[in-house]
Scaffold this motif. Sequence first.
Motif, PDB file in Angstrom:
ATOM      1  N   ASP A  44       0.834  -1.209   0.000  1.00  0.00           N
ATOM      2  CA  ASP A  44       0.000   0.000   0.000  1.00  0.00           C
ATOM      3  C   ASP A  44       0.870   1.260   0.000  1.00  0.00           C
ATOM      4  O   ASP A  44       2.083   1.199   0.185  1.00  0.00           O
ATOM      5  CB  ASP A  44      -0.974  -0.010   1.197  1.00  0.00           C
ATOM      6  CG  ASP A  44      -0.279   0.265   2.512  1.00  0.00           C
ATOM      7  OD1 ASP A  44       0.081   1.425   2.761  1.00  0.00           O
ATOM      8  OD2 ASP A  44      -0.082  -0.691   3.292  1.00  0.00           O
ATOM      9  N   GLU A  89      -4.587   8.983   5.948  1.00  0.00           N
ATOM     10  CA  GLU A  89      -4.707   7.704   5.249  1.00  0.00           C
ATOM     11  C   GLU A  89      -4.700   7.995   3.749  1.00  0.00           C
ATOM     12  O   GLU A  89      -4.955   9.116   3.329  1.00  0.00           O
ATOM     13  CB  GLU A  89      -6.038   7.015   5.591  1.00  0.00           C
ATOM     14  CG  GLU A  89      -6.263   6.735   7.066  1.00  0.00           C
ATOM     15  CD  GLU A  89      -7.730   6.408   7.359  1.00  0.00           C
ATOM     16  OE1 GLU A  89      -8.450   5.982   6.420  1.00  0.00           O
ATOM     17  OE2 GLU A  89      -8.152   6.605   8.507  1.00  0.00           O
ATOM     18  N   LYS A  91      -6.841   6.724   0.778  1.00  0.00           N
ATOM     19  CA  LYS A  91      -8.006   5.891   0.457  1.00  0.00           C
ATOM     20  C   LYS A  91      -8.082   5.635  -1.041  1.00  0.00           C
ATOM     21  O   LYS A  91      -8.067   6.580  -1.833  1.00  0.00           O
ATOM     22  CB  LYS A  91      -9.294   6.618   0.892  1.00  0.00           C
ATOM     23  CG  LYS A  91      -9.708   6.360   2.319  1.00  0.00           C
ATOM     24  CD  LYS A  91     -11.150   6.795   2.524  1.00  0.00           C
ATOM     25  CE  LYS A  91     -11.666   6.394   3.896  1.00  0.00           C
ATOM     26  NZ  LYS A  91     -13.055   6.854   4.116  1.00  0.00           N
ATOM     27  N   VAL A  94     -10.156   7.820  -3.500  1.00  0.00           N
ATOM     28  CA  VAL A  94     -10.410   9.124  -2.857  1.00  0.00           C
ATOM     29  C   VAL A  94      -9.132   9.949  -2.801  1.00  0.00           C
ATOM     30  O   VAL A  94      -9.124  11.149  -3.031  1.00  0.00           O
ATOM     31  CB  VAL A  94     -10.964   8.939  -1.407  1.00  0.00           C
ATOM     32  CG1 VAL A  94     -11.165  10.295  -0.722  1.00  0.00           C
ATOM     33  CG2 VAL A  94     -12.261   8.150  -1.427  1.00  0.00           C
ATOM     34  N   TRP A  97      -6.888  11.144   2.903  1.00  0.00           N
ATOM     35  CA  TRP A  97      -8.061  11.210   3.785  1.00  0.00           C
ATOM     36  C   TRP A  97      -7.579  11.439   5.204  1.00  0.00           C
ATOM     37  O   TRP A  97      -6.814  10.643   5.742  1.00  0.00           O
ATOM     38  CB  TRP A  97      -8.865   9.911   3.671  1.00  0.00           C
ATOM     39  CG  TRP A  97     -10.058   9.884   4.582  1.00  0.00           C
ATOM     40  CD1 TRP A  97     -10.169   9.265   5.802  1.00  0.00           C
ATOM     41  CD2 TRP A  97     -11.326  10.524   4.358  1.00  0.00           C
ATOM     42  NE1 TRP A  97     -11.417   9.473   6.340  1.00  0.00           N
ATOM     43  CE2 TRP A  97     -12.143  10.243   5.476  1.00  0.00           C
ATOM     44  CE3 TRP A  97     -11.839  11.305   3.312  1.00  0.00           C
ATOM     45  CZ2 TRP A  97     -13.462  10.711   5.583  1.00  0.00           C
ATOM     46  CZ3 TRP A  97     -13.150  11.777   3.422  1.00  0.00           C
ATOM     47  CH2 TRP A  97     -13.938  11.487   4.531  1.00  0.00           C
ATOM     48  N   GLN A 158      -9.384  16.265   3.017  1.00  0.00           N
ATOM     49  CA  GLN A 158      -9.202  15.509   1.771  1.00  0.00           C
ATOM     50  C   GLN A 158      -8.905  16.495   0.652  1.00  0.00           C
ATOM     51  O   GLN A 158      -8.897  17.702   0.861  1.00  0.00           O
ATOM     52  CB  GLN A 158     -10.462  14.712   1.446  1.00  0.00           C
ATOM     53  CG  GLN A 158     -11.692  15.565   1.195  1.00  0.00           C
ATOM     54  CD  GLN A 158     -12.965  14.744   1.051  1.00  0.00           C
ATOM     55  OE1 GLN A 158     -13.795  14.736   1.938  1.00  0.00           O
ATOM     56  NE2 GLN A 158     -13.111  14.059  -0.070  1.00  0.00           N
TER      57      GLN A 158
END
Length: 345
Positions: A44, A89, A91, A94, A97, A158
């Motif tokens: 990731d 994070e 996402k 997206v 985040w 975001q």
Amino acid sequence: MSEPKNNLFLKALRGETVSRPPVWMMRQAGRYLPEFMEIKEKYDFFTRCRTPELASEITVQPIRRFGMDAAILFSDILVVPQAMNIEVEMKPGVGPWLPNPIRKASDLDSVIIPDITDSLGYVMDAIRMTTEKLANEIPLIGFAGSPWTLLCYCVQGQGSKNFDKAKELCFTQPEVAHTLLQKITDTTILYLKEKVKAGVNAVQLFDSWGGMLSPADYQTFSWNYMQQIIDALKDETHVIAFGKGCWFALDQMAQSGASALGVDWTCSPETARRLTGGKITLQGNFDPTRLFSPPEDIKRMVTQMIDAFGKDNYIVNLGHGILPNIPVAHAGAFVEAVKTYRASS
């Protein structure tokens, strides 16, 4: 530290005469390369950033393939807020985040100015590993987001088309905004100084969302803090300042002590030279979307761009990061056009 064998990039930053301008691409380490996608499928996003073996491998991938004149460390601007105890994070679908955005004074209580070696030591390990892989062939660039751009994410929570919540905080609770901006600035200075110690040859400040502000608000909420960072680093390394959509501040940026200024594709080379007084090194400004054009068109346009900027005091680059779906051969055509450049008489 001895000068890299290919020192075109450093010569351009020093304003020396060069045979041709150097070339690299913002976001060159990454998402348009098949070899990057292989790594992406296994790990990731923040694992890739935090694992020095992976970050250094991703950094050198485009160099092996295209032989740019500088490498830029694979990382992300949001590792700085993470180190400041702000949760971030990534996402899928997206992007960034931040589950606990900063919207009021009490939200700042948990925001720290971290011990860099403790919280961001993995970045320094990646730099050391990358310089080993580069074997002093070309320079390595370190980077950070501008305090304003980081505030945009920390407050909005975001990505956004207009960062309205970030601007609202600045205009309704300016003391909260300035406290956060100063904490980010102090952290960024410490962070970039560690990067220089770890072995980068230059640093770039990305003010990706500077163009969201009016010229007056830009001074107050962005440039004042970028200037602090430039002042703290300019005697230790080369600083490149890049504000997307910030052509209105180029004249002031030219007085800042930065070694070079990034220019986006909405400002012509002629205008950029005029606004900056014709002396300072400029970097840019090919529209990243133009890399969809046929390779022969790319080569022609790159040659025209270099002719317009002039081969000296100039670093060839895109006007923002390379897009993920650009054909690899087109990225190659961009780099090749610079390497084979001859001034048209």
